[in-house]
Enzyme design. Sequence first.
Site, mmCIF file in Angstrom:
data_model
loop_
_atom_site.group_PDB
_atom_site.id
_atom_site.type_symbol
_atom_site.label_atom_id
_atom_site.label_comp_id
_atom_site.label_asym_id
_atom_site.label_seq_id
_atom_site.Cartn_x
_atom_site.Cartn_y
_atom_site.Cartn_z
ATOM 1 N N ARG A 1 0.818 -1.234 0.000
ATOM 2 C CA ARG A 1 0.000 0.000 0.000
ATOM 3 C C ARG A 1 0.850 1.282 0.000
ATOM 4 O O ARG A 1 0.441 2.307 0.550
ATOM 5 C CB ARG A 1 -0.956 0.042 1.201
ATOM 6 C CG ARG A 1 -1.983 -1.070 1.234
ATOM 7 C CD ARG A 1 -2.964 -0.966 0.059
ATOM 8 N NE ARG A 1 -4.083 -1.853 0.272
ATOM 9 C CZ ARG A 1 -4.083 -3.168 -0.038
ATOM 10 N NH1 ARG A 1 -3.017 -3.729 -0.593
ATOM 11 N NH2 ARG A 1 -5.154 -3.893 0.170
ATOM 12 N N CYS B 1 -10.944 -0.431 2.941
ATOM 13 C CA CYS B 1 -10.402 -0.645 4.280
ATOM 14 C C CYS B 1 -9.936 0.672 4.879
ATOM 15 O O CYS B 1 -9.287 1.479 4.210
ATOM 16 C CB CYS B 1 -9.248 -1.640 4.233
ATOM 17 S SG CYS B 1 -9.831 -3.334 4.084
ATOM 18 N N GLU C 1 -5.383 3.759 6.050
ATOM 19 C CA GLU C 1 -5.148 3.550 4.614
ATOM 20 C C GLU C 1 -5.889 4.629 3.829
ATOM 21 O O GLU C 1 -5.439 5.080 2.783
ATOM 22 C CB GLU C 1 -5.641 2.161 4.202
ATOM 23 C CG GLU C 1 -5.367 1.873 2.741
ATOM 24 C CD GLU C 1 -5.918 0.535 2.273
ATOM 25 O OE1 GLU C 1 -5.733 -0.474 2.971
ATOM 26 O OE2 GLU C 1 -6.546 0.521 1.204
HETATM 27 N N1 EPU Z 1 -11.477 -10.396 10.593
HETATM 28 C C1 EPU Z 1 -12.148 -10.429 11.792
HETATM 29 N N2 EPU Z 1 -13.135 -9.509 11.989
HETATM 30 C C2 EPU Z 1 -13.453 -8.564 11.084
HETATM 31 C C3 EPU Z 1 -12.747 -8.526 9.866
HETATM 32 C C4 EPU Z 1 -11.751 -9.447 9.650
HETATM 33 O O1 EPU Z 1 -11.886 -11.258 12.656
HETATM 34 O O2 EPU Z 1 -14.340 -7.754 11.360
HETATM 35 C C5 EPU Z 1 -10.446 -11.399 10.340
HETATM 36 C C6 EPU Z 1 -10.837 -12.318 9.196
HETATM 37 O O3 EPU Z 1 -11.629 -13.371 9.636
HETATM 38 C C7 EPU Z 1 -9.494 -12.771 8.683
HETATM 39 C C8 EPU Z 1 -8.590 -11.574 8.968
HETATM 40 O O4 EPU Z 1 -9.253 -10.761 9.919
HETATM 41 O O5 EPU Z 1 -9.029 -13.855 9.448
HETATM 42 C C9 EPU Z 1 -8.280 -10.756 7.684
HETATM 43 O O6 EPU Z 1 -9.499 -10.303 7.136
HETATM 44 P P1 EPU Z 1 -9.771 -10.332 5.555
HETATM 45 O O7 EPU Z 1 -9.585 -11.706 5.042
HETATM 46 O O8 EPU Z 1 -11.077 -9.674 5.335
HETATM 47 O O9 EPU Z 1 -8.591 -9.497 4.927
HETATM 48 P P2 EPU Z 1 -8.117 -8.045 5.253
HETATM 49 O O10 EPU Z 1 -6.684 -8.143 5.659
HETATM 50 O O11 EPU Z 1 -9.044 -7.353 6.214
HETATM 51 C C10 EPU Z 1 -7.208 -7.383 2.889
HETATM 52 C C11 EPU Z 1 -7.133 -6.027 2.243
HETATM 53 C C12 EPU Z 1 -8.402 -5.763 1.446
HETATM 54 C C13 EPU Z 1 -8.573 -6.855 0.401
HETATM 55 C C14 EPU Z 1 -8.647 -8.196 1.118
HETATM 56 C C15 EPU Z 1 -8.716 -9.329 0.107
HETATM 57 C C16 EPU Z 1 -5.858 -4.484 3.642
HETATM 58 C C17 EPU Z 1 -5.926 -3.420 4.689
HETATM 59 N N3 EPU Z 1 -7.025 -5.003 3.285
HETATM 60 O O12 EPU Z 1 -8.255 -7.311 3.851
HETATM 61 O O13 EPU Z 1 -8.217 -4.540 0.769
HETATM 62 O O14 EPU Z 1 -9.767 -6.660 -0.328
HETATM 63 O O15 EPU Z 1 -7.446 -8.388 1.911
HETATM 64 O O16 EPU Z 1 -8.781 -10.539 0.728
HETATM 65 O O17 EPU Z 1 -4.773 -4.823 3.186
HETATM 66 C C18 EPU Z 1 -8.547 -2.178 0.855
HETATM 67 O O18 EPU Z 1 -7.323 -2.081 0.834
HETATM 68 O O19 EPU Z 1 -9.284 -1.162 0.831
HETATM 69 C C19 EPU Z 1 -9.131 -3.512 0.934
HETATM 70 C C20 EPU Z 1 -10.421 -3.693 1.104
#
Ligand code: EPU
Length: 302
Positions: free
Chosen positions: A171, A219, A292
């Site tokens: 990012r 995010c 972000e």
């Molecule tokens: N989780 C929770 N509670 C929540 C949300 C998430 O426990 O309310 C847990 C999930 O169960 C999972 C972990 O946190 O074990 C990670 O969550 P997720 O798989 O949704 O991935 P993320 O890291 O939150 C990232 C990117 C997203 C992208 C997804 C694709 C960042 C900050 N976010 O999300 O990008 O779409 O991976 O899988 O890097 C963005 O940058 O705007 C964005 C949406």
Amino acid sequence: MIVGNFVNNLRNADIIKNRRLSEICTLGVGGEAEVFVEPDTPEEFQEIFSAVRGNRVYILGGGSNVVFPDGLVEGVVLSTRGLKKIHWLEDSRVEVQAGYSLQKLLREVRAHDLAGLEFAVGIPGTVGGAICGNAGAVGLGICDLLDEVTTIESDGNLRIWRKNDFAYSYRYCELANASRIVISCVMRFREKNPDDDDLLKNFADKRRNQPLEFRSAGCTFKNPESQSDKPAGKLLDECGCKGLRIGGAVVSDKHANFILNVSGASSSDIFKLVRICRERVLSETGISLEPEIKFVGFDDAP
Ligand code: EPU
């Protein structure tokens, strides 16, 4: 107020005074830009960038990762959305301008039987904005696909950056800098194979836990850099942030790293809610989350 001379000096570009930024930012918040310009060509951009030197200038792509303050945003907002040309080169490469939609590019790539951009499925915004934030998912980012990037520098001249001329990471892209504008790039893809359809579907499935039916800026926070730290969404969830609300802004119950505009939120609602979430995670875990979402034109950081 800078409008007078600047407007008189311009011939081609359409200038809009007091353009409502809430209409063009995906969160639906933000005040009015004193001057808003959306040039159609790199040459117009060069002319305008020179003409506005010394004033406050904000570069805007698709508006999907940005919050402007409420009220009058003094200065010039330069939108890249008018730069929409695309030109396929040989060797699976494409030259595409900054204002081209990322989702449209994904469709184009697939229509050419090429692959490599599947991870970007569902990411809103423009190619230029995606480069500046190295938009991505699951460890992949758009900057990995770049062969070269063309910018307008602060002196108004064009500069071509080869792949190894600039740094990028999760990012982050060195080219995202108020003193230059990313106007186009050359990206390289690979031949599509039958597994790429499943890959696309898998990436699309990964977004099912995101509240995409509401207005948001994606995010809110970056995931912490340290591998030992939990992702931001999990930290926010465990700290009880889901459902926190300020005015019309609320932390999603579906995914804690999304702040939604559920009913006429203001920028200040969003700002305050981001700060509350950040402070809560800091006090409960000692981890300082980095937003972000880009807050531009604010005196302070959330
Ligand atoms: N989780 C929770 N509670 C929540 C949300 C998430 O426990 O309310 C847990 C999930 O169960 C999972 C972990 O946190 O074990 C990670 O969550 P997720 O798989 O949704 O991935 P993320 O890291 O939150 C990232 C990117 C997203 C992208 C997804 C694709 C960042 C900050 N976010 O999300 O990008 O779409 O991976 O899988 O890097 C963005 O940058 O705007 C964005 C949406």
